[in-house]
Scaffold this motif. Sequence first.
Motif, short mmCIF file in Angstrom:
data_model
loop_
_atom_site.label_atom_id
_atom_site.label_comp_id
_atom_site.label_asym_id
_atom_site.label_seq_id
_atom_site.Cartn_x
_atom_site.Cartn_y
_atom_site.Cartn_z
N ARG A 53 0.85 -1.19 0.00
CA ARG A 53 0.00 0.00 0.00
C ARG A 53 0.88 1.23 0.00
O ARG A 53 1.98 1.19 0.52
CB ARG A 53 -0.91 -0.01 1.23
N PRO A 54 0.41 2.31 -0.55
CA PRO A 54 -0.93 2.49 -1.11
C PRO A 54 -1.05 1.85 -2.49
O PRO A 54 -0.09 1.77 -3.24
CB PRO A 54 -1.09 4.00 -1.20
N ARG A 55 -2.24 1.38 -2.76
CA ARG A 55 -2.57 0.82 -4.07
C ARG A 55 -3.20 1.96 -4.88
O ARG A 55 -4.41 2.16 -4.86
CB ARG A 55 -3.53 -0.35 -3.89
N LYS A 56 -2.33 2.69 -5.53
CA LYS A 56 -2.69 3.97 -6.14
C LYS A 56 -3.95 3.92 -6.99
O LYS A 56 -4.80 4.80 -6.89
CB LYS A 56 -1.52 4.52 -6.95
N VAL A 57 -4.09 2.92 -7.82
CA VAL A 57 -5.25 2.86 -8.71
C VAL A 57 -6.55 2.79 -7.90
O VAL A 57 -7.53 3.44 -8.25
CB VAL A 57 -5.12 1.70 -9.72
N LEU A 58 -6.55 2.05 -6.80
CA LEU A 58 -7.73 1.99 -5.94
C LEU A 58 -7.92 3.28 -5.16
O LEU A 58 -9.04 3.78 -5.02
CB LEU A 58 -7.65 0.80 -4.98
N VAL A 59 -6.84 3.82 -4.64
CA VAL A 59 -6.92 5.09 -3.90
C VAL A 59 -7.50 6.17 -4.79
O VAL A 59 -8.37 6.95 -4.37
CB VAL A 59 -5.53 5.50 -3.36
N ASP A 60 -7.05 6.22 -6.04
CA ASP A 60 -7.56 7.24 -6.97
C ASP A 60 -9.05 7.09 -7.24
O ASP A 60 -9.75 8.08 -7.44
CB ASP A 60 -6.79 7.20 -8.29
N LEU A 61 -9.54 5.86 -7.25
CA LEU A 61 -10.95 5.62 -7.56
C LEU A 61 -11.86 5.76 -6.34
O LEU A 61 -12.92 6.38 -6.43
CB LEU A 61 -11.14 4.22 -8.15
N ILE A 62 -11.46 5.12 -5.22
CA ILE A 62 -12.39 5.02 -4.10
C ILE A 62 -11.80 5.40 -2.74
O ILE A 62 -12.39 5.11 -1.70
CB ILE A 62 -13.01 3.60 -4.04
#
Length: 117
Positions: A53-62
Amino acid sequence: MAKLFLLNPDFIDKKREDNIRYFCPHAAQMLGVLNYYPRLKELLEVVYVDFERPRKVLVDLIGEENQSCPNLVIPKSEVTPDDDLSYFDSYGEYYFQNNEELIYRYLSEKYGIGIPH
């Protein structure tokens, strides 16, 4: 298109000193469901993310607080009146669910697959 986020296999948990490679059993089970119902591979985009983490693609979405996997993310623009997303969380332009039993429930309701027994 809905996106199903799964952890990449063979990750190393850098918080541990053992350098053991791991896989996520929840991701493996989700992949098993995708193999049982191959049509899902055409209806969902499967996105693999790193364990760290951070899992950027997920952070950016949700958002940062919602980056657990597996995670099913659905654009609000693709929701139909027939979709029951009452058990999903909402963040910005997306609905998401990271509880695998609830993901299976959605896949069953939306695409007519079986549910775990």
